[in-house]
Design a protein around this motif. Sequence first.
Motif, PDB file in Angstrom:
ATOM      1  N   GLN A   1      18.025  14.683  13.015  1.00  0.00           N
ATOM      2  CA  GLN A   1      18.923  14.314  14.096  1.00  0.00           C
ATOM      3  C   GLN A   1      20.379  14.560  13.714  1.00  0.00           C
TER       4      GLN A   1
ATOM      5  N   ASP B   1      22.986  16.838  15.772  1.00  0.00           N
ATOM      6  CA  ASP B   1      24.293  16.347  16.194  1.00  0.00           C
ATOM      7  C   ASP B   1      25.404  17.257  15.694  1.00  0.00           C
TER       8      ASP B   1
ATOM      9  N   SER C   1      17.815  14.361  22.109  1.00  0.00           N
ATOM     10  CA  SER C   1      16.439  14.037  21.738  1.00  0.00           C
ATOM     11  C   SER C   1      16.117  14.565  20.355  1.00  0.00           C
ATOM     12  N   SER C   2      15.053  14.043  19.799  1.00  0.00           N
ATOM     13  CA  SER C   2      14.647  14.444  18.460  1.00  0.00           C
ATOM     14  C   SER C   2      13.980  15.809  18.488  1.00  0.00           C
TER      15      SER C   2
ATOM     16  N   HIS D   1      14.954  22.202  18.254  1.00  0.00           N
ATOM     17  CA  HIS D   1      15.569  21.505  19.373  1.00  0.00           C
ATOM     18  C   HIS D   1      15.987  22.566  20.387  1.00  0.00           C
TER      19      HIS D   1
END
Length: 551
Positions: free
Chosen positions: A16, A20, A3-4, A47
């Motif tokens: 993002q 990742d 998710s963002s 995050h």
Amino acid sequence: MVSSPTTSPLSPAAAQARIDEVFKAAGQNTARGIALALQARADGVDHPLIRQLVALKLKEEGRFEDAILELQPALEVEPQSAPLLTAMAFCLLELGRRQEAAHVFRAAMEADPKNADAAYGYGWAAERLGALDSASSAYRRAVVLDKSHADAHAGLAGLAARRRDWVTGRMHAERAASLDAKQTDALMALARIDIGEGLYDAAERRLQTIIALPHLKPLARANARLTLGDALDGAGRYRKAFAAYAKGKSELREQHAHIFERPEAYTAQEAVRGMLGEFRGTSADAWAQPTGQFFARDERAHTFLMGFPRSGTTLLEQILATHPDVVALEERELMIDGTLEFLTPVGGMSRLSEAPSQALDSFRDSYWRKAKEFGIEPKDKVFVDKHPLNTIRLPLISKLFPNAKIIFALRDPRDVVLSCFRRSFNMNASMYEFTSIEGAASYYAAVMEAGQAYLAALPLQTHFIRYEDLVADFEGSGRKLCGFLGVGWTDKLKGFAETARNRAIATPSSTQVGRGLYDGGVGQWRHYDFALKPVMSTLQPWIERFGYEPA
């Protein structure tokens, strides 16, 4: 796809990409993942995984409260995340918030039943709460989920050592050490097993190696020094043993001084003497025994087993637990509500003395509710509530349970104080007194003065039993104790050591009780008379009062 982030000054695509990158790195190398998470967090990328890794770094630095603050927003986003819950619970555990930690670990296990870290963490919390059966089950679950879980193997090793199961303990400890060379709990378990098997020189070498480890936490180093004292004691090197004990306790004192030596904090001694002073200021008539029965429901009788830590209460509790007509509970805080209401605050003792019996029903209900939570169902049984420091709660016991009987355990004050100084305890204000031989002796004197004053003034049935008499004449002392409790003597009591090995004993006495009745605990102080000289004037009145021979 992850998710963002919640908020970020970067574009969504850039944020993002950073997330990742952290995910990929963390899966391959934790240290690399943490480094990238710290960079991303500094750049405003938010995050749950990034917060989890940042919290891990904070935890490694000992910044547990900061780690919790870092994790809380992440848990708002992913409240059922087992890794986040587990990370939070470990920080709570490090802060001594054991009950909260156990609750959060339980939530993590429910969120992901296959999470071995959550199972291990629950075991660790349960062990520190004294729920050793639960701890053992949780550790075993972790090992089933992950056979290479070194920490869980170390936990099982420690529990096996408590039971004097040296073979099982060594197997798990060696497995843990082979999986993780830095698993110091496993190395400590091996040292305790060496001592249990009489391999004192091997234990000394092992412990010296542990103490020298650069990554060893201060608390673990202090406890290793205390265990080194046990190895040296076993080898008959008493002056070196005492030096090891003194060094370990000095380190523990230094680590906890910021909590227990604050200017505004009362010491445990001051609290005990303050309660006694208030008690002496109340009317003697206020403590007269009211009429009526105060049993929970239909238990046969209610008994409190007390005295002072290391005075033989665990031994007595294990003996009584062997009786088919007795159900016993070891060292649980069942009267915490009444203690906080009447014994902790200034003026509480006076309010307690004046409280009508019916006004105390809620505190009785709270007591029995907590007992039930610990699995106590005393129907048709004699219920024995064992807690050494219930001695200072005798006025509360008298008011809540005036029909209760009191078993008061005695042991040579010199052996008691020495043993308190030598042993490691979960730290609180009372146990902090044991970080010096002077503090241990002074606290003993304060508690005994309060206990004897309370028993002289309160209408409670009391049976005194000396550890030395129990060792010298087990059946004779046992018959008298059974008679006081109103249960018949049974030869089953002679098998208490087997009962002890099968029960989960949470106190430092577990290993000693598991070996059965032995006279090694009588007169140990004579090996350390050189160290007890500074406190003999404090202990002498109690040596004489309880009928022990002078040095």
